[in-house]
Design an enzyme around this catalytic site. Structure first.
Site, PDB file in Angstrom:
ATOM      1  N   VAL A 128      -3.204  -2.717   5.859  1.00  0.00           N
ATOM      2  CA  VAL A 128      -2.575  -2.089   4.698  1.00  0.00           C
ATOM      3  C   VAL A 128      -1.404  -2.927   4.179  1.00  0.00           C
ATOM      4  O   VAL A 128      -1.036  -2.831   3.008  1.00  0.00           O
ATOM      5  CB  VAL A 128      -2.093  -0.663   5.045  1.00  0.00           C
ATOM      6  CG1 VAL A 128      -1.368  -0.024   3.875  1.00  0.00           C
ATOM      7  CG2 VAL A 128      -3.274   0.200   5.468  1.00  0.00           C
ATOM      8  N   GLU A 129      -0.845  -3.757   5.044  1.00  0.00           N
ATOM      9  CA  GLU A 129       0.319  -4.552   4.650  1.00  0.00           C
ATOM     10  C   GLU A 129      -0.102  -5.955   4.181  1.00  0.00           C
ATOM     11  O   GLU A 129      -0.382  -6.159   3.006  1.00  0.00           O
ATOM     12  CB  GLU A 129       1.323  -4.604   5.797  1.00  0.00           C
ATOM     13  CG  GLU A 129       1.876  -3.219   6.131  1.00  0.00           C
ATOM     14  CD  GLU A 129       2.920  -3.236   7.218  1.00  0.00           C
ATOM     15  OE1 GLU A 129       3.930  -3.952   7.065  1.00  0.00           O
ATOM     16  OE2 GLU A 129       2.726  -2.547   8.244  1.00  0.00           O
ATOM     17  N   MET A 130      -0.201  -6.928   5.100  1.00  0.00           N
ATOM     18  CA  MET A 130      -0.532  -8.292   4.698  1.00  0.00           C
ATOM     19  C   MET A 130      -2.000  -8.632   4.957  1.00  0.00           C
ATOM     20  O   MET A 130      -2.537  -9.575   4.377  1.00  0.00           O
ATOM     21  CB  MET A 130       0.411  -9.272   5.392  1.00  0.00           C
ATOM     22  CG  MET A 130       1.874  -9.030   5.015  1.00  0.00           C
ATOM     23  SD  MET A 130       3.085  -9.960   5.995  1.00  0.00           S
ATOM     24  CE  MET A 130       2.966 -11.562   5.221  1.00  0.00           C
ATOM     25  N   ILE A 159      -1.297  -5.408   0.342  1.00  0.00           N
ATOM     26  CA  ILE A 159      -2.348  -6.104  -0.406  1.00  0.00           C
ATOM     27  C   ILE A 159      -3.268  -5.098  -1.094  1.00  0.00           C
ATOM     28  O   ILE A 159      -3.433  -3.972  -0.639  1.00  0.00           O
ATOM     29  CB  ILE A 159      -3.177  -7.031   0.529  1.00  0.00           C
ATOM     30  CG1 ILE A 159      -3.854  -6.227   1.643  1.00  0.00           C
ATOM     31  CG2 ILE A 159      -2.303  -8.127   1.111  1.00  0.00           C
ATOM     32  CD1 ILE A 159      -4.869  -7.023   2.424  1.00  0.00           C
ATOM     33  N   ASN A 180      -1.638  -6.199   9.842  1.00  0.00           N
ATOM     34  CA  ASN A 180      -1.883  -4.828   9.422  1.00  0.00           C
ATOM     35  C   ASN A 180      -2.715  -4.826   8.141  1.00  0.00           C
ATOM     36  O   ASN A 180      -2.324  -5.409   7.132  1.00  0.00           O
ATOM     37  CB  ASN A 180      -0.546  -4.121   9.171  1.00  0.00           C
ATOM     38  CG  ASN A 180      -0.710  -2.628   8.915  1.00  0.00           C
ATOM     39  OD1 ASN A 180      -1.532  -2.210   8.121  1.00  0.00           O
ATOM     40  ND2 ASN A 180       0.094  -1.834   9.602  1.00  0.00           N
TER      41      ASN A 180
END
Length: 314
Positions: free
Chosen positions: A123-125, A81, A121
């Site tokens: 940094v991820e979702m 994201i 996470n």
């Protein structure tokens, strides 16, 4: 230096034994499909592609594990994201049920545990699980499906179980499986030569079993110092050490499956290598301490391409 040379010699010796004795076939064909509930799989497939599970509404599991790209995103590192870059190359989701652990560093012991991590996470979702559960609970289609498969229970546990069951269906039988099952015509002469060299050079010492890998940890740079040559080290390069804190686990990573490797460039945990031939030559140098000639590397690549699944999922 002596220890590294000894390891290299032993790996080559083991591969030579396997090559001579056909009864010790180190690779196995994929087993029959997993027995899973069809409704749970349907839920998992929907969730796997649902971008609402991310805080920005722009990222799904399939964003980093594109089923039409070999189960990866073909990026050096994945983008989460707000265009945030991850720290490691995204491994394939195909045939993941055959891995002994999940993630490069093995921090997840099961597919359910793996499915839980990326959602939260940042940094991820970047989503809170409470918000994910609420979104699923308010969706009429999900509500009806969960009523059939989970007695209406919608929670982090049932959501991750559904995703994991979908992932258990992502096996990709290949021409090489046909060969292992006895079809000698499934491979060309060059592909058979490549398989013989794959064993003779010692690649088989780590890339064996049903998943042609995925069943052990190994040090990146076993014989030669990969990170010294690369010129830098970041946290993700420490591998298993980040989980255990043990010095013996420094730079240890789960050996990746080679199934569908033709489709999953760039290669290695850092996504530093663009071509499969280069990956083969680099592995010969850093893991085995040998130089693999171009022609032999090309033959091995020809073999590796037989591991590409005959059909990929949607």
């Amino acid at each position: 230096m002596l220890k590294k040379s000894f390891i290299s010699i032993m790996m080559l010796f083991m591969s030579a034994v396997w090559a001579i004795d056909a009864s010790k076939e180190p690779l196995k064909p994929l087993p029959p499909p997993a027995k899973v509930d069809e409704v749970r799989v349907k839920i998992g497939r929907l969730l796997f592609h649902d971008k609402r599970l991310s805080k920005s509404g722009t990222i799904s599991c399939a964003s980093c594990h594109d089923l039409q790209k070999g189960g990866t995103d073909r990026s050096v590192v994945s983008i989460g994201i707000n265009e945030q870059k991850g720290g490691i190359n995204s491994p394939t989701v195909y045939n993941s049920r055959h891995n002994f652990v999940q993630f490069w560093d093995g921090r997840a012991a099961s597919l359910e545990e793996q499915a839980e991590g990326p959602v939260a996470n940042p940094v991820e979702m970047g989503m809170e699980w409470e918000a994910v559960v609420k979104i699923v609970q308010q969706d009429p289609q999900y509500k009806a499906l969960f009523a059939k498969a989970f007695n209406g229970k919608i929670s982090k546990k049932t959501i991750t179980e559904a995703i994991a069951d979908f992932e258990r269906t992502l096996d990709t039988p290949s021409r090489f499986d046909d060969y292992l099952a006895g079809d000698e015509q499934a491979l060309t002469a060059q592909e058979k030569t490549g398989y013989a060299k794959f064993k003779q050079y010692g690649c088989i010492a780590c890339h064996s079993g049903v998943n042609v890998g995925g069943h052990m940890y190994q040090k990146m740079g076993l014989v030669h110092d990969y990170f010294k040559d690369r010129g830098s080290i970041k946290k993700e390069d420490l591998g298993r050490f980040n989980i255990t804190g043990k010095e013996s686990d420094r730079h240890l990573f789960k050996v990746p499956t080679l199934r569908n490797v033709e489709l999953t460039w760039p290669y290695f945990h850092d996504g530093s290598v663009k071509t499969l031939k280069e990956a083969v030559i680099n592995m010969g140098h850093y893991q085995l301490g040998i130089t693999i000639p171009d022609k032999d590397a090309e033959d091995i690549v020809a073999f590796l391409k037989t591991l590409t699944g005959k059909e990929l999922a949607n």
